[in-house]
Scaffold this motif. Structure first.
Motif, mmCIF file in Angstrom:
data_model
loop_
_atom_site.group_PDB
_atom_site.id
_atom_site.type_symbol
_atom_site.label_atom_id
_atom_site.label_comp_id
_atom_site.label_asym_id
_atom_site.label_seq_id
_atom_site.Cartn_x
_atom_site.Cartn_y
_atom_site.Cartn_z
ATOM 1 N N LYS A 419 35.311 46.126 -24.132
ATOM 2 C CA LYS A 419 36.523 45.333 -23.931
ATOM 3 C C LYS A 419 36.848 44.578 -25.206
ATOM 4 O O LYS A 419 35.975 43.957 -25.812
ATOM 5 C CB LYS A 419 36.346 44.347 -22.779
ATOM 6 C CG LYS A 419 37.588 43.487 -22.528
ATOM 7 C CD LYS A 419 37.398 42.528 -21.358
ATOM 8 C CE LYS A 419 38.649 41.682 -21.135
ATOM 9 N NZ LYS A 419 38.498 40.742 -19.999
ATOM 10 N N LEU A 420 38.123 44.622 -25.602
ATOM 11 C CA LEU A 420 38.574 43.933 -26.808
ATOM 12 C C LEU A 420 39.863 43.181 -26.518
ATOM 13 O O LEU A 420 40.809 43.737 -25.960
ATOM 14 C CB LEU A 420 38.801 44.936 -27.944
ATOM 15 C CG LEU A 420 39.373 44.375 -29.250
ATOM 16 C CD1 LEU A 420 38.435 43.345 -29.864
ATOM 17 C CD2 LEU A 420 39.655 45.498 -30.243
ATOM 18 N N THR A 421 39.881 41.903 -26.900
ATOM 19 C CA THR A 421 41.072 41.068 -26.764
ATOM 20 C C THR A 421 41.482 40.570 -28.141
ATOM 21 O O THR A 421 40.645 40.072 -28.901
ATOM 22 C CB THR A 421 40.799 39.858 -25.850
ATOM 23 O OG1 THR A 421 40.402 40.328 -24.560
ATOM 24 C CG2 THR A 421 42.037 38.994 -25.714
ATOM 25 N N VAL A 422 42.765 40.718 -28.469
ATOM 26 C CA VAL A 422 43.286 40.264 -29.756
ATOM 27 C C VAL A 422 44.303 39.159 -29.510
ATOM 28 O O VAL A 422 45.287 39.352 -28.800
ATOM 29 C CB VAL A 422 43.943 41.419 -30.542
ATOM 30 C CG1 VAL A 422 44.464 40.916 -31.887
ATOM 31 C CG2 VAL A 422 42.956 42.562 -30.747
ATOM 32 N N ASN A 423 44.047 37.996 -30.116
ATOM 33 C CA ASN A 423 44.960 36.856 -30.018
ATOM 34 C C ASN A 423 45.326 36.432 -31.438
ATOM 35 O O ASN A 423 44.577 35.720 -32.104
ATOM 36 C CB ASN A 423 44.284 35.708 -29.261
ATOM 37 C CG ASN A 423 45.231 34.553 -28.983
ATOM 38 O OD1 ASN A 423 46.277 34.431 -29.615
ATOM 39 N ND2 ASN A 423 44.864 33.702 -28.043
#
Length: 532
Positions: A419-423
């Motif tokens: 899982k990867l989240t980019v903010n």
């Protein structure tokens, strides 16, 4: 099959053992027991008979019983034949009683109960059941996994009752794991009243609790022989409750505290608790600390922890602290922070310091390496790199843009990331493929072979391009993408852009943020995708 068994039987003992040890014990027993004298002797070895998992485990949310043919053979033939060698059983709800009643287990001391509904757990602990009758004094180690009820999540009161009943049922219990998986619904909260339970036999406890006071209740003397405690706390907040017993904990040798929410009472609550643990030999601290005027660094850890634990042999930590930049002067650099660990023995310590001028916050992340957690959050451009084989979930944040080379480092550092989240709201400075300074070749297409979930809701258009352009990224099949609908429409040029089409066809599901009406062409652009 017969020819294969003949070949297997011809192998030397050492080679045969190497092969069989790579298989699951259940597979070895089901396939080979009773085949011939030599193979039968092999599979009766304690390596294959002491510890049995009689269920199918895909993930903590997907546990299934064995198929009927396999279960029948085990209950009618295999278990009665090896019953005296079995020391640990892992079973699931629907087949548990049949397995436990299939034979006697004179040497069974460990039991894992998985995917058990809360009401059923209460019944088997308090009713006249096989567990409460046959194994009351026999079980020394217990794992309890309560299944999630889709209609109603188990309440705090139910979990509290189950936790209490466990010690009534298993009178000689030495080890209890009450949170085998990261599930918030199996969380203990004693609220305003302490639990009415005591145990002079319990040595190890693994548990999730809601508040810091719940942890204090567990350490108020009711488990007076406890030497190992692994506790995950949802909220470390100040409380007006008074805990009667705040004496030292001389028996405690191993302590792990994990909290993934912010706390501003590190000095007021956490440090005093640690000072009660005079004889700790191993400690793990995983915290996010705010509200201090200075970062937590090597000097802080030495002053508040190391100097108070003369017997400490192993210190594993992952601490992220934040400070407000207003009225701050002489802000420490990463070199300053790293220098504070120069006297720390045994561990390699990694430091990362960031100052976010727009939000007026400073962040310092310190951790012992090798990194042992499955999550690594708030990675910035100052990420020092490394190899993180255990990490499955990653989030990225910065007030400076992430360039292509940064994502190359992320993919290399987290090869098993799921899982990867980019903010990041800042556009990339250079979106073109450029010549690498190191090898004078075009930058490579990035691959994320294990990625199954990608969250780009809080990301600038450039990062949607970064992941959807097949000239920059090769997504695996079956990825779930969360993204803003308007941004996706813009990046894909109203779902007609060819260079983003290949990766879009690989998406398993698409969660679109914002108001929208799904046009017909979007179905053609995402032919294999479930659109939410």
């Amino acid at each position: 099959m017969e020819h294969s068994l003949i070949q297997l039987n011809d192998l030397p003992d050492e080679i045969l053992m190497i092969i069989l040890k790579k298989l699951y014990n259940v597979e070895v027993l089901y396939t080979l027991i009773g085949i011939n004298k030599r193979l039968n002797a092999f599979v009766h070895d304690s390596i294959f008979t002491n510890y049995l998992t009689l269920m199918k485990f895909f993930s903590y949310s997907s546990i299934r019983p064995l198929s009927n043919p396999i279960l029948n053979r085990f209950c009618l033939v295999i278990l009665p034949e090896i019953h005296h060698k079995i020391k640990w059983l892992n079973v699931e709800s629907s087949t548990m009683e049949r397995i436990l009643l299939a034979t006697s287990y004179p040497n069974l001391y460990g039991l894992g109960l998985y995917n058990i509904p809360a009401e059923r757990v209460k019944h088997i602990l308090t009713g006249n059941t096989v567990l409460s009758v046959l194994f009351k004094n026999q079980i020394l180690s217990l794992i309890v996994h309560i299944s999630k009820n889709e209609k109603q999540i188990s309440s705090d009161d139910v979990n509290k009752l189950i936790f209490t009943d466990i010690f009534t049922t298993f009178t000689n219990l030495q080890s209890l794991n009450f949170h085998p998986f990261p599930t918030c619904y199996q969380e203990l909260s004693f609220k305003n009243s302490p639990p009415t339970l005591y145990s002079s036999t319990l040595l190890e406890l693994y548990v999730n609790v809601t508040y810091f006071t719940d942890c204090l209740y567990l350490l108020d003397g009711r488990f007076n022989q406890l030497h190992t405690l692994y506790v995950k706390i949802s909220w470390i907040w100040p409380s007006s409750l008074t805990i009667d017993n705040m004496e030292n904990l001389p028996h405690l040798k191993c302590f792990s505290l994990y909290c993934d929410t912010y706390t501003n009472v590190y000095d007021e609550l956490i440090v005093p608790l640690l000072h009660r643990m005079l004889n700790l030999e191993k400690i793990g601290l995983y915290l996010i600390v705010c509200g201090k005027n200075t970062f937590i660094d090597g000097h802080d850890l030495k002053k508040n922890i190391l100097n108070h634990m003369p017997r400490l042999k192993k210190f594993i930590f992952n601490i992220r602290s934040t400070i407000c930049l207003r009225n701050q002067i002489n802000l420490p650099s990463i070199e300053d922070i790293q220098h504070t660990f120069k006297d720390c023995p045994n561990n390699q310590i990694i430091s990362c310091v960031d100052y976010f001028l727009e939000s007026e916050l400073g962040q310092c992340h310190i951790y012992s390496y090798p990194y042992v957690l499955k999550v690594y959050h708030y990675i910035t451009n100052n990420f020092p790199g490394g190899y993180f084989k255990h990490v499955r979930e990653v989030s990225l944040f910065d007030e400076r843009p992430f360039e292509h080379e940064f994502f190359v480092r992320i993919a290399q550092s987290f090869p098993f990331m799921k899982k990867l989240t980019v903010n990041n709201e800042k556009p990339q400075n250079d979106k073109r493929f450029k010549i690498s300074e190191n090898d004078n070749q075009l930058l490579s297409i990035i691959k994320y072979p294990y990625l199954i979930e990608l969250d780009l809701v809080e990301a600038h258009d450039d990062y949607i391009e970064q992941f959807l352009l097949h000239t920059k990224t090769c997504l695996p099949n079956n990825v779930h993408l969360s993204v803003d609908y308007t941004v996706l429409k813009r990046v894909t040029q109203t779902f007609t852009r060819n260079t983003t089409r290949i990766n879009c066809t690989k998406l398993k599901s698409l969660d679109l943020n914002g108001k929208y009406r799904i046009p017909k062409r979007i179905k053609q652009y995402f032919p294999h995708t479930k659109i939410k």
